[in-house]
Design a protein around this motif. Structure first.
Motif, PDB file in Angstrom:
ATOM      1  N   CYS A   1       0.827  -1.200   0.000  1.00 20.67           N
ATOM      2  CA  CYS A   1       0.000   0.000   0.000  1.00 20.67           C
ATOM      3  C   CYS A   1       0.867   1.258   0.000  1.00 20.67           C
ATOM      4  CB  CYS A   1      -0.920  -0.015   1.219  1.00 20.67           C
ATOM      5  SG  CYS A   1      -2.202   1.247   1.194  1.00 20.67           S
ATOM      6  N   LEU A   2       1.939   1.272   0.785  1.00 19.38           N
ATOM      7  CA  LEU A   2       2.847   2.418   0.824  1.00 19.38           C
ATOM      8  C   LEU A   2       3.482   2.675  -0.535  1.00 19.38           C
ATOM      9  CD1 LEU A   2       4.718   2.137   4.238  1.00 19.38           C
ATOM     10  CD2 LEU A   2       3.519   4.154   3.381  1.00 19.38           C
ATOM     11  N   SER A   3       3.884   1.599  -1.220  1.00 17.52           N
ATOM     12  CA  SER A   3       4.481   1.743  -2.548  1.00 17.52           C
ATOM     13  C   SER A   3       3.508   2.415  -3.502  1.00 17.52           C
ATOM     14  CB  SER A   3       4.880   0.364  -3.100  1.00 17.52           C
ATOM     15  OG  SER A   3       5.895  -0.218  -2.326  1.00 17.52           O
ATOM     16  N   ASN A   4       2.261   1.979  -3.452  1.00 17.76           N
ATOM     17  CA  ASN A   4       1.242   2.598  -4.300  1.00 17.76           C
ATOM     18  C   ASN A   4       1.027   4.063  -3.932  1.00 17.76           C
ATOM     19  OD1 ASN A   4       0.835   0.132  -5.570  1.00 17.76           O
ATOM     20  ND2 ASN A   4      -0.865  -0.453  -4.239  1.00 17.76           N
ATOM     21  N   MET A   5       0.996   4.345  -2.647  1.00 24.07           N
ATOM     22  CA  MET A   5       0.752   5.711  -2.180  1.00 24.07           C
ATOM     23  C   MET A   5       1.891   6.656  -2.533  1.00 24.07           C
ATOM     24  SD  MET A   5      -0.927   4.748   1.491  1.00 24.07           S
ATOM     25  CE  MET A   5      -0.648   6.371   2.175  1.00 24.07           C
ATOM     26  N   GLU A   6       3.125   6.158  -2.490  1.00 24.19           N
ATOM     27  CA  GLU A   6       4.258   7.005  -2.862  1.00 24.19           C
ATOM     28  C   GLU A   6       4.162   7.433  -4.322  1.00 24.19           C
ATOM     29  OE1 GLU A   6       7.651   5.460   0.302  1.00 24.19           O
ATOM     30  OE2 GLU A   6       7.302   4.364  -1.544  1.00 24.19           O
ATOM     31  N   ASN A   7       3.790   6.491  -5.181  1.00 20.09           N
ATOM     32  CA  ASN A   7       3.605   6.843  -6.588  1.00 20.09           C
ATOM     33  C   ASN A   7       2.477   7.848  -6.764  1.00 20.09           C
ATOM     34  OD1 ASN A   7       5.645   5.296  -7.783  1.00 20.09           O
ATOM     35  ND2 ASN A   7       4.386   3.451  -7.788  1.00 20.09           N
ATOM     36  N   LEU A   8       1.351   7.597  -6.066  1.00 19.24           N
ATOM     37  CA  LEU A   8       0.208   8.487  -6.200  1.00 19.24           C
ATOM     38  C   LEU A   8       0.510   9.876  -5.637  1.00 19.24           C
ATOM     39  CD1 LEU A   8      -2.636   5.997  -5.226  1.00 19.24           C
ATOM     40  CD2 LEU A   8      -2.275   7.023  -7.477  1.00 19.24           C
ATOM     41  N   ASN A   9       1.228   9.926  -4.508  1.00 18.96           N
ATOM     42  CA  ASN A   9       1.558  11.223  -3.924  1.00 18.96           C
ATOM     43  C   ASN A   9       2.474  12.019  -4.849  1.00 18.96           C
ATOM     44  OD1 ASN A   9       1.252  13.105  -1.799  1.00 18.96           O
ATOM     45  ND2 ASN A   9       3.259  12.557  -0.980  1.00 18.96           N
ATOM     46  N   ALA A  10       3.378  11.315  -5.542  1.00 22.44           N
ATOM     47  CA  ALA A  10       4.235  12.004  -6.515  1.00 22.44           C
ATOM     48  C   ALA A  10       3.391  12.629  -7.624  1.00 22.44           C
ATOM     49  CB  ALA A  10       5.250  11.027  -7.096  1.00 22.44           C
ATOM     50  N   VAL A  11       2.380  11.895  -8.067  1.00 25.62           N
ATOM     51  CA  VAL A  11       1.466  12.425  -9.095  1.00 25.62           C
ATOM     52  C   VAL A  11       0.692  13.621  -8.554  1.00 25.62           C
ATOM     53  CG1 VAL A  11      -0.558  11.911 -10.517  1.00 25.62           C
ATOM     54  CG2 VAL A  11       1.263  10.213 -10.284  1.00 25.62           C
ATOM     55  N   PHE A  12       0.182  13.500  -7.320  1.00 25.90           N
ATOM     56  CA  PHE A  12      -0.590  14.586  -6.723  1.00 25.90           C
ATOM     57  C   PHE A  12       0.275  15.842  -6.557  1.00 25.90           C
ATOM     58  CE2 PHE A  12      -3.294  11.214  -4.318  1.00 25.90           C
ATOM     59  CZ  PHE A  12      -3.966  10.921  -5.497  1.00 25.90           C
ATOM     60  N   ILE A  13       1.548  15.641  -6.166  1.00 22.00           N
ATOM     61  CA  ILE A  13       2.458  16.787  -6.016  1.00 22.00           C
ATOM     62  C   ILE A  13       2.682  17.462  -7.362  1.00 22.00           C
ATOM     63  CG2 ILE A  13       4.854  17.426  -5.511  1.00 22.00           C
ATOM     64  CD1 ILE A  13       4.816  15.282  -3.306  1.00 22.00           C
ATOM     65  N   ASN A  14       2.931  16.646  -8.383  1.00 21.61           N
ATOM     66  CA  ASN A  14       3.140  17.197  -9.724  1.00 21.61           C
ATOM     67  C   ASN A  14       1.904  17.945 -10.225  1.00 21.61           C
ATOM     68  OD1 ASN A  14       5.795  16.263 -10.033  1.00 21.61           O
ATOM     69  ND2 ASN A  14       5.100  14.260 -10.765  1.00 21.61           N
TER      70      ASN A  14
END
Length: 272
Positions: A226-239
Motif C-alpha cells: 500500500c505504501l508503494s502505491n501511495m508514494e507513486n500516487l503522492n508524486a502524481v498529486f504533487i506534480n
C-alpha cells in the motif's frame, strides 16, 4: 556467502547452511540422535554401506557434471567389505562430490544437501526423518515470506526515490539549505506515515524507544504494498499541484480502501 540457520527436531538442534543457492543440513547433528558421543562414527558406518554409496553416486551423476565416476565405481565395488572404510572428506576429495560438505570452525560438521540428509535421517530413524522434513519445510516457508517482505521493502524504497524527486522538483524552492530541504522531505514522508499508520515518524519513535529502525521496518507486507502505491500516487498529486492537506485526506482514503482489499484477498487465500 554462506548463510546459517537452525531448526529444532524432536528437541535436537540441527544446523542448516545455504551456500550459492544450495541448502545443506548438518548430518553430524542428525547423527547425534543415534550416538551423541560419536556422531562421526555413525556417519562412517552409514558410508560403509553399499546402498549408501550407490545413492550418493547416483545423486552426484544426476546433479554434478564434474563428478568422477571412476572413483565412484571403485568405492561401490569395495563397499560392504570388512576392510572398507570411507569418510565424507575422502569421498568429496576423491570424486569431486558436491552433495556432501565438510565444514570446520563455528559451523563445523558434515553437511549434506537435503536429498542426502533426508536419506541419512531415514537410516537413523524413519520417525526422525519425517519430523526433519516437516521442520525443514517450515524453515523454507518462513524464508520465502521474508524474501517477499524484503522485496516489498525494496520496492517501497525505490518508490520513495520517485516520491522525493517529485518533492525536489515541485515543493523545494531554489537556494535552500540542506537542513531546510531535509525538513521538507521529512514533512512529506510524514504525510504518507499519517495516511497509512496514523502517526508521524517522531510520534512512532517516541512510542517505541526500544525499537531500531523506523516505522516502515515493522510494516506488514500488505502495508508495504500500500505504501508503494501511495508514494507513486503522492508524486502524481504533487506534480498536479494538490495541496498537502488535500493529499493527506485523499491518501488516507486510498490507504483504507487498498488495505481492505489486500486483507480481504489474504483472507480468501487462507480459506482455500
Amino acid at each position: 556467502m554462506a548463510k546459517s540457520n537452525n531448526i529444532l527436531v524432536k528437541d535436537t538442534k540441527i544446523k542448516t547452511l545455504r551456500e550459492n543457492g544450495v541448502d545443506y543440513i548438518c548430518i553430524t547433528d542428525i547423527a547425534r540422535q543415534k550416538n551423541s558421543e560419536d556422531p562421526n562414527g555413525v556417519i562412517a558406518n552409514w558410508m560403509r554401506n553399499r546402498n549408501t554409496i550407490e545413492f550418493l553416486g547416483i545423486w552426484e551423476e544426476l546433479y554434478n557434471p564434474c563428478f568422477n565416476p571412476l572413483e565412484f565405481e571403485g568405492f561401490r565395488r569395495d563397499a560392504g567389505l570388512n576392510a572398507f572404510t570411507l569418510s565424507p572428506t575422502k569421498w568429496i576429495e576423491s570424486t569431486n562430490a558436491i552433495g556432501l560438505k565438510a565444514c570446520a570452525g563455528r559451523y563445523g560438521g558434515t553437511y549434506a544437501v537435503s536429498d542426502i540428509a533426508f536419506e541419512f535421517a531415514s537410516w537413523i530413524s524413519v520417525e526422525f526423518k519425517l519430523y526433519l522434513v516437516k521442520e525443514f519445510q517450515r524453515l523454507k516457508d518462513e524464508e520465502q515470506k521474508l524474501i517477499g517482505w524484503t522485496a516489498k521493502r525494496e520496492l517501497s524504497k525505490i518508490n520513495y526515490r520517485i516520491h522525493t524527486d517529485a518533492i525536489k522538483e515541485n515543493l523545494i524552492p531554489a537556494e535552500v539549505t540542506r537542513e531546510q530541504a531535509a525538513m521538507k522531505y521529512a514533512d512529506e514522508a510524514d504525510v504518507l506515515n499519517m495516511a497509512m499508520f496514523g502517526v508521524t515518524a517522531k510520534q512512532w519513535r517516541d512510542a517505541n524507544p526500544d525499537k531500531k529502525g523506523n516505522i516502515r521496518d515493522y510494516a506488514s507486507i500488505n502495508e508495504l504494498i500500500c505504501l508503494s502505491n501511495m508514494e507513486n500516487l503522492n508524486a502524481v498529486f504533487i506534480n498536479d499541484g494538490m495541496s498537502q492537506s488535500d493529499r493527506l485526506i485523499k491518501l488516507n482514503q486510498i490507504a483504507i480502501h487498498q488495505m481492505k482489499i489486500l486483507e480481504d484477498t489474504n483472507g480468501r487465500h487462507l480459506l482455500k
